[in-house]
Design a protein around this motif. Structure first.
Motif, PDB file in Angstrom:
ATOM      1  N   TYR A  32       0.882  -1.155   0.000  1.00 23.48           N
ATOM      2  CA  TYR A  32       0.000   0.000   0.000  1.00 23.48           C
ATOM      3  C   TYR A  32       0.927   1.213   0.000  1.00 23.48           C
ATOM      4  N   PHE A  34       1.386   5.623  -0.112  1.00 27.71           N
ATOM      5  CA  PHE A  34       0.753   6.869   0.317  1.00 27.71           C
ATOM      6  C   PHE A  34       1.659   8.053  -0.032  1.00 27.71           C
ATOM      7  N   TYR A  36       2.038  11.982   1.530  1.00 34.66           N
ATOM      8  CA  TYR A  36       1.641  12.933   2.550  1.00 34.66           C
ATOM      9  C   TYR A  36       2.296  14.273   2.246  1.00 34.66           C
ATOM     10  N   LEU A  44       1.522  15.805   9.332  1.00 33.44           N
ATOM     11  CA  LEU A  44       1.416  15.296   7.975  1.00 33.44           C
ATOM     12  C   LEU A  44      -0.047  15.119   7.595  1.00 33.44           C
ATOM     13  N   LEU A  46      -2.642  13.519   4.681  1.00 31.02           N
ATOM     14  CA  LEU A  46      -2.696  12.542   3.599  1.00 31.02           C
ATOM     15  C   LEU A  46      -3.172  13.197   2.306  1.00 31.02           C
ATOM     16  N   LYS A  49      -3.798   7.783  -1.617  1.00 31.80           N
ATOM     17  CA  LYS A  49      -3.321   6.450  -1.258  1.00 31.80           C
ATOM     18  C   LYS A  49      -3.601   5.463  -2.378  1.00 31.80           C
ATOM     19  N   PHE A  90       6.070  13.670   1.370  1.00 33.39           N
ATOM     20  CA  PHE A  90       6.622  12.379   1.776  1.00 33.39           C
ATOM     21  C   PHE A  90       5.851  11.240   1.124  1.00 33.39           C
ATOM     22  N   ARG A  94       3.482   0.753   3.000  1.00 28.54           N
ATOM     23  CA  ARG A  94       3.075  -0.130   4.084  1.00 28.54           C
ATOM     24  C   ARG A  94       2.902  -1.524   3.506  1.00 28.54           C
ATOM     25  N   LEU A 106       4.548   1.780   8.685  1.00 29.31           N
ATOM     26  CA  LEU A 106       4.543   2.748   7.599  1.00 29.31           C
ATOM     27  C   LEU A 106       5.953   3.300   7.492  1.00 29.31           C
ATOM     28  N   THR A 107       6.604   3.018   6.353  1.00 29.56           N
ATOM     29  CA  THR A 107       7.983   3.471   6.147  1.00 29.56           C
ATOM     30  C   THR A 107       7.987   4.651   5.189  1.00 29.56           C
ATOM     31  N   PHE A 108       8.651   5.721   5.592  1.00 28.17           N
ATOM     32  CA  PHE A 108       8.656   6.964   4.832  1.00 28.17           C
ATOM     33  C   PHE A 108       9.935   7.140   4.030  1.00 28.17           C
TER      34      PHE A 108
END
Lengths: 118, 112
Positions: A32, A34, A36, A44, A46, A49, A90, A94, A106-108
């Motif tokens: 998934y 995203f 931001y 942040l 959203l 997505k 960003f 996920r 959730l990795t940015f």
């Protein structure tokens, strides 16, 4: 483990020009994804997505992004930049499989600062 | 109404002190998180709770201790603060573990 790379820490465009912010991801399972936005001294928000439905995703403020599995990319675009779009953006990934230590995390990416010139 | 709220917004304290940051969400979400944003704006997850149960605990010094008294609250307590703890700490929540996260406004912690 999943990861996200945003190409270009700074992007500068003129008002009315196309905005293109690049994001590439790495994930061993269908992700998934995203986008931001963060305005100065704020949290942040959203933008949009991707959750395995349509590959072209439309978000708020005229932004959209396209999921390209073959390129492992999820680039953010907007046809015409406004001064109010100036912020930091960003990309995040996920993982979706149950189990494993990365599930739910959730990795940015490192962020891209967008500057819009008059 | 604020969806995810953190208090305080700013926190300045001396090295060695103990401090807490509170977070509440009124979205009815099951999952809550703490993220740390460093001076280069890099966001890294610290903890995640699902229905009050700790599910993610990244490599964080044990001076940091999260507490979730109920699904709507996730507090962060930090003992023996160090200069390197200075950062912006974000609380977030999501409906479920795979859903999008909603972020609070952040707490800017400065350790002097």
């Amino acid at each position: 483990a999943q990861s996200v790379t945003q190409l270009g820490s700074h992007v500068s465009v003129s008002e009315g020009a196309l905005v293109l912010l690049r994001c590439n991801y790495s994930s061993s399972v269908p992700p998934y994804l995203f986008w931001y936005v963060q305005y100065p001294n704020q949290g942040l928000q959203l933008l949009l997505k991707y959750t395995s439905a349509a590959t072209l995703v439309k978000g708020i403020n005229g932004f959209e992004a396209e999921f390209k599995k073959s390129e492992t990319s999820f680039h953010l675009t907007k046809p015409s930049a406004h001064m109010s779009d100036a912020a930091e953006y960003f990309c995040a990934v996920r993982t979706t499989n149950a189990g494993g230590t990365s599930y739910g995390k959730l990795t940015f990416g490192q962020g891209t600062i967008l500057t819009v010139h008059p | 109404d604020t969806a995810v709220s953190q208090t305080p917004k700013y926190l300045v304290t001396q090295m060695g002190n103990d401090k807490s940051i509170k977070c509440e969400q009124n979205l009815g979400h099951d999952t809550m998180y703490w993220y740390k944003q460093d001076s280069k704006k890099f966001l890294k997850i610290m903890f995640s709770y699902n229905n009050k149960e700790l599910i993610i605990n990244e490599t964080v010094p044990n001076r940091f201790s999260p507490k979730s008294p109920d699904k709507a609250h996730l507090n962060l307590h930090i003992n023996s603060l160090e200069l390197g703890d200075s950062a912006v700490y974000f609380c977030a929540s999501s409906l479920q573990q795979w859903a999008e996260a909603f972020f609070g406004q952040g707490t800017r912690l400065t350790v002097v």
